[in-house]
Design a protein around this motif. Structure first.
Motif, PDB file in Angstrom:
ATOM      1  N   GLU A   1      57.563 -31.562  13.252  1.00  0.00           N
ATOM      2  CA  GLU A   1      56.912 -31.419  11.949  1.00  0.00           C
ATOM      3  C   GLU A   1      55.695 -32.326  11.834  1.00  0.00           C
ATOM      4  OE1 GLU A   1      59.962 -32.218   9.140  1.00  0.00           O
ATOM      5  OE2 GLU A   1      60.831 -30.189   9.242  1.00  0.00           O
TER       6      GLU A   1
ATOM      7  N   ASP B   1      58.489 -20.751  16.020  1.00  0.00           N
ATOM      8  CA  ASP B   1      58.436 -22.142  15.573  1.00  0.00           C
ATOM      9  C   ASP B   1      56.996 -22.591  15.325  1.00  0.00           C
ATOM     10  OD1 ASP B   1      61.137 -22.310  15.661  1.00  0.00           O
ATOM     11  OD2 ASP B   1      61.268 -23.818  17.240  1.00  0.00           O
TER      12      ASP B   1
ATOM     13  N   LYS C   1      56.040 -21.348  11.922  1.00  0.00           N
ATOM     14  CA  LYS C   1      56.705 -22.165  10.895  1.00  0.00           C
ATOM     15  C   LYS C   1      55.989 -23.505  10.726  1.00  0.00           C
ATOM     16  CE  LYS C   1      60.934 -24.784  10.054  1.00  0.00           C
ATOM     17  NZ  LYS C   1      62.205 -25.237  10.627  1.00  0.00           N
TER      18      LYS C   1
ATOM     19  N   GLN D   1      54.447 -24.495   7.154  1.00  0.00           N
ATOM     20  CA  GLN D   1      55.433 -25.255   6.390  1.00  0.00           C
ATOM     21  C   GLN D   1      54.820 -26.506   5.775  1.00  0.00           C
ATOM     22  OE1 GLN D   1      59.739 -26.122   7.695  1.00  0.00           O
ATOM     23  NE2 GLN D   1      58.680 -28.027   8.179  1.00  0.00           N
TER      24      GLN D   1
ATOM     25  N   LYS E   1      59.771 -26.254   2.343  1.00  0.00           N
ATOM     26  CA  LYS E   1      60.624 -26.369   3.524  1.00  0.00           C
ATOM     27  C   LYS E   1      61.824 -25.432   3.461  1.00  0.00           C
ATOM     28  CE  LYS E   1      59.763 -30.925   5.514  1.00  0.00           C
ATOM     29  NZ  LYS E   1      60.385 -32.209   5.919  1.00  0.00           N
TER      30      LYS E   1
ATOM     31  N   TRP F   1      60.773 -21.830   4.263  1.00  0.00           N
ATOM     32  CA  TRP F   1      60.422 -21.634   5.669  1.00  0.00           C
ATOM     33  C   TRP F   1      61.610 -21.839   6.599  1.00  0.00           C
ATOM     34  CZ3 TRP F   1      57.113 -19.044   8.269  1.00  0.00           C
ATOM     35  CH2 TRP F   1      55.888 -18.701   7.685  1.00  0.00           C
ATOM     36  N   PHE F   2      62.582 -22.627   6.163  1.00  0.00           N
ATOM     37  CA  PHE F   2      63.826 -22.736   6.943  1.00  0.00           C
ATOM     38  C   PHE F   2      64.525 -21.375   6.993  1.00  0.00           C
ATOM     39  CE2 PHE F   2      68.464 -23.135   6.803  1.00  0.00           C
ATOM     40  CZ  PHE F   2      68.707 -23.770   8.015  1.00  0.00           C
TER      41      PHE F   2
ATOM     42  N   MET G   1      63.138 -18.410   6.354  1.00  0.00           N
ATOM     43  CA  MET G   1      62.268 -17.448   7.037  1.00  0.00           C
ATOM     44  C   MET G   1      62.341 -17.645   8.553  1.00  0.00           C
ATOM     45  SD  MET G   1      60.145 -14.946   6.917  1.00  0.00           S
ATOM     46  CE  MET G   1      59.675 -14.873   5.185  1.00  0.00           C
ATOM     47  N   ASP G   2      62.355 -18.886   8.995  1.00  0.00           N
ATOM     48  CA  ASP G   2      62.436 -19.203  10.423  1.00  0.00           C
ATOM     49  C   ASP G   2      63.711 -18.634  11.037  1.00  0.00           C
ATOM     50  OD1 ASP G   2      61.674 -20.847  12.863  1.00  0.00           O
ATOM     51  OD2 ASP G   2      63.582 -21.782  12.360  1.00  0.00           O
TER      52      ASP G   2
END
Length: 237
Positions: A28, A72, A75, A79, A84, A87-88, A90-91
């Motif tokens: 991140e 990834d 994301k 993100q 978060k 996107w968690f 969606m990921d």
């Protein structure tokens, strides 16, 4: 179908067991420049090859590794601190969809399975247990992150990681009761937890804390019930 279950198991292990919190934080922070991003993709590829255990499927493992890194990257690019949770979800949705697509492309029903025809129920139940013990807890924590900021949790009065292990045990028990067809036992489990929690909630007089615990409990029980039903269905297909 059993190959699809194995690939999902591979993904859960790679994302939630073999990826430490420090790796996530580094990815991140550094984005696509992080070496951990590419090592993470290699781990997924290696897991796919190991779980299929056939050199003929090297292209499957390579495709999974490349696609996983690509998702990834997307994301990490979009993100932010305030999105978060979205996107968690969606990921994980994109990873699941990519696995289904690759499974369909590589494992056409016309292709003979050969040595891959193994104990279907073992892999289904193993995937379900891994999901309930590791993945589910992280998912619920991410979903409740924004609400957790609005309540006061006195961690000094709690045992270290007690809530995590309580959640794991209750999900496993609910899953077991669903698989065994003992639905009445789930009601007793809910009642028992309500009795133990009643004193804390009464003393705290905190409506936000009450709602937070209620949402977390219903999510935990609901996911375990759905997982149990889905496991029973897949075991009979």
């Amino acid at each position: 179908m059993i190959i699809l279950v194995k690939l999902i198991l591979m993904h859960l292990a790679g994302d939630f067991i073999l990826q430490s919190k420090s790796w996530v934080e580094e990815k991140e922070k550094q984005g696509i420049r992080s070496i951990k991003l590419y090592l993470h993709g290699l781990i997924h590829g290696a897991l796919a090859w190991l779980i299929l255990w056939d050199l003929r499927y090297w292209a499957v493992a390579l495709s999974i590794a490349v696609v996983h890194v690509g998702i990834d990257m997307v994301k990490l690019s979009f993100q932010k601190k305030n999105n978060k949770t979205g996107w968690f979800l969606m990921d994980q949705l994109l990873h699941a969809l990519s696995i289904v697509v690759l499974w369909y492309l590589f494992f056409n029903p016309d292709i003979p399975m050969g040595v891959l025809a193994e104990n279907q129920q073992f892999w289904i139940y193993l995937t379900a247990i891994l999901f309930l013990t590791v993945v589910c807890g992280i998912g619920i924590q991410v979903l409740l992150t924004n609400w957790a900021k609005d309540i006061h949790l006195d961690k000094e009065k709690s045992l270290p990681n007690a809530g995590r292990y309580i959640g794991i045990l209750e999900r496993l028990l609910v899953f077991l009761f669903v698989v065994l067809g003992r639905w009445e036992a789930i009601g007793f489990l809910i009642a028992a937890k309500s009795v133990f929690r009643f004193g804390d909630l009464k003393d705290s007089r905190n409506r936000k804390l009450t709602e937070y615990i209620l949402i977390g409990t219903l999510l935990s029980f609901g996911i375990a019930i759905v997982t149990g039903i889905l496991t029973l269905y897949l075991s009979t297909v």
